[in-house]
Write a protein that holds these residues in place. Structure first.
Motif, short mmCIF file in Angstrom:
data_model
loop_
_atom_site.label_atom_id
_atom_site.label_comp_id
_atom_site.label_asym_id
_atom_site.label_seq_id
_atom_site.Cartn_x
_atom_site.Cartn_y
_atom_site.Cartn_z
N THR A 119 -2.27 2.78 -4.45
CA THR A 119 -2.50 3.90 -3.53
C THR A 119 -3.92 3.83 -2.98
OG1 THR A 119 -3.26 5.33 -5.34
CG2 THR A 119 -0.95 5.50 -4.75
N LEU A 159 5.74 9.38 -5.88
CA LEU A 159 5.33 8.14 -5.18
C LEU A 159 6.02 6.93 -5.81
CD1 LEU A 159 1.45 8.61 -4.71
CD2 LEU A 159 3.21 8.76 -2.93
N GLY A 191 -5.41 9.33 1.40
CA GLY A 191 -4.11 8.94 1.96
C GLY A 191 -3.09 8.50 0.92
N GLY A 192 -3.45 8.63 -0.37
CA GLY A 192 -2.51 8.26 -1.42
C GLY A 192 -1.98 9.50 -2.11
N ILE A 227 0.88 -1.18 0.00
CA ILE A 227 0.00 0.00 0.00
C ILE A 227 0.92 1.23 0.00
CG2 ILE A 227 -1.86 1.24 1.21
CD1 ILE A 227 -2.68 -1.59 0.25
N ILE A 228 0.80 2.02 -1.04
CA ILE A 228 1.67 3.19 -1.18
C ILE A 228 1.15 4.29 -0.24
CG2 ILE A 228 2.49 4.97 -2.78
CD1 ILE A 228 2.27 2.85 -5.02
N ASP A 229 2.02 4.65 0.70
CA ASP A 229 1.59 5.56 1.78
C ASP A 229 1.90 7.02 1.39
OD1 ASP A 229 1.15 6.97 4.08
OD2 ASP A 229 2.17 5.54 5.41
N HIS A 242 9.02 4.63 -3.98
CA HIS A 242 8.79 3.21 -3.73
C HIS A 242 9.64 2.30 -4.62
CE1 HIS A 242 5.78 2.81 -0.61
NE2 HIS A 242 5.34 3.99 -1.00
N LYS A 263 0.77 9.72 2.64
CA LYS A 263 0.96 10.62 3.79
C LYS A 263 2.42 10.61 4.22
CE LYS A 263 -3.44 10.29 6.14
NZ LYS A 263 -4.08 9.53 7.18
N ALA A 264 3.00 9.40 4.31
CA ALA A 264 4.39 9.29 4.77
C ALA A 264 5.34 9.96 3.77
CB ALA A 264 4.76 7.82 4.96
#
Ligand code: NDP
Length: 296
Positions: free
Chosen positions: A266, A148, A270-271, A4-6, A152, A8-9
């Motif tokens: 995503t 993103l 949140g994505g 799950i591509i975060d 990743h 927010k982080a």
């Protein structure tokens, strides 16, 4: 299960880098500034503007919110832009979309000084993106999607990318970014839209599928090949009587059905959403750096 591509982080990581750049600018007596102009009272637009202003405050950027009623004329708006173009404290200008229908949004975008066009919508910045000229501004949402993928470690070079949607805000710049010769680019890109025939057969070709159509859950498991990476740009409000607001936000991708087939995906929210604001901050800082390099 897929990764799950975060968003927010990763947005926090971008913001941490922004803080370092802001500290360096402040040590030279420079505070980057962003002006956000909002016309009318659309609640969703006001919510977006609030979060942009809040993020400026969080990072220590100077922010200026100019709020005007829906009756504001095109001429009045152009005057505001002319003043912001001339304002030395302002490095970035954006006019929250959509403006009321009597406003010619294209003319407004063209009136913004391209050196302060941190949304990347001015024709000069669109041309710079197409010409691989890094001195321009890349629209924040596609820029965030690309980031993103890079963060990743998702290989784009040689990958088949299908961009679903061809808007000037997301689809077109996304396709240009993915085909660029450089990190996070070098993909073989197909752009699909509402006239695409047999959409699922096109999207199933994708190693990386980027959906930006604005249709809740249009992308189903049938549209995605096993092991694909799926980036869901869509933000759609659907009625949900179980929530306090009476609605909830969903993407263009049917996450529950699609996620089991993916290698990475995503979520919504949140994505991509948090990345858009983070990249806006990064563009504003870049503008400040470029403008002060030009004058110092
Ligand atoms: P637009 O409405 O401008 O463009 C939508 C695109 O999708 C068009 O190119 C349209 O094709 C295509 N499309 C529509 N229906 C279909 C269909 N059934 N099959 C194939 N293609 C279709 O939207 P935006 O690009 O501005 O936004 C797209 C989504 O992304 C929205 O949900 C928006 O809220 C969201 N968004 C999210 C952001 C974020 O920060 N996460 C930022 C910006 C947008 P055609 O050109 O033929 O009409």
């Amino acid at each position: 299960m897929p990764m799950i591509i975060d968003g927010k982080a990763i947005a926090e990581k971008v913001k941490a880098q922004c803080r370092e750049s802001i500290a360096a600018l402040k040590s030279r007596g420079i505070t980057p500034g962003l002006a956000v102009v909002i016309i009318g009272d659309d609640p969703a637009s006001h919510a977006y503007v609030r979060s942009k202003v809040r993020t400026c405050e969080e990072l220590g950027l100077h922010s200026l919110k100019i709020q005007k009623p829906s009756e504001t004329s095109q001429e009045q708006l152009l005057e505001i832009i002319a003043e912001l173009n001339a304002d030395e404290a302002i490095d970035g200008i954006l006019v929250q979309s959509p403006p009321p229908p009597h406003i010619d949004e294209g003319a407004v975008v063209r009136a913004i000084d391209p050196a302060k066009d941190v949304d990347g919508f001015h024709p000069l910045n669109v041309a710079k993106l197409a010409m691989d000229d890094d001195s321009g501004f890349v629209p924040c949402t596609p820029f965030g999607c690309q980031r993103l993928l890079i963060e990743h470690g998702i290989e784009t070079s040689g990958a088949r990318v299908v961009v679903l949607g061809r808007s000037m805000i997301v689809g077109k710049p996304m396709a240009l970014l993915m085909m660029r010769n450089g990190i996070g680019g070098n993909a073989t890109v197909t752009v699909a839209h509402s006239r695409t025939r047999d959409l699922a057969s096109v999207t199933r070709e994708a190693d990386i599928l980027i959906a930006a159509i604005g249709k809740p859950h249009l992308v189903t498991a049938d549209h995605v090949k096993d092991g694909a990476t799926v980036i869901d740009v869509g933000i759609n409000r659907v009625v949900d009587s179980t929530t306090k607001s009476g609605y909830r936000l969903v993407g263009d991708v049917d996450f529950d059905a699609v996620a089991p087939k993916c290698s990475a995906i995503t979520p919504v929210p949140g994505g991509v959403g948090p990345m858009t604001i983070a990249m806006l901050m990064a563009n504003t800082i870049k503008s400040s750096q470029l403008r002060h390099r030009a004058t110092s």
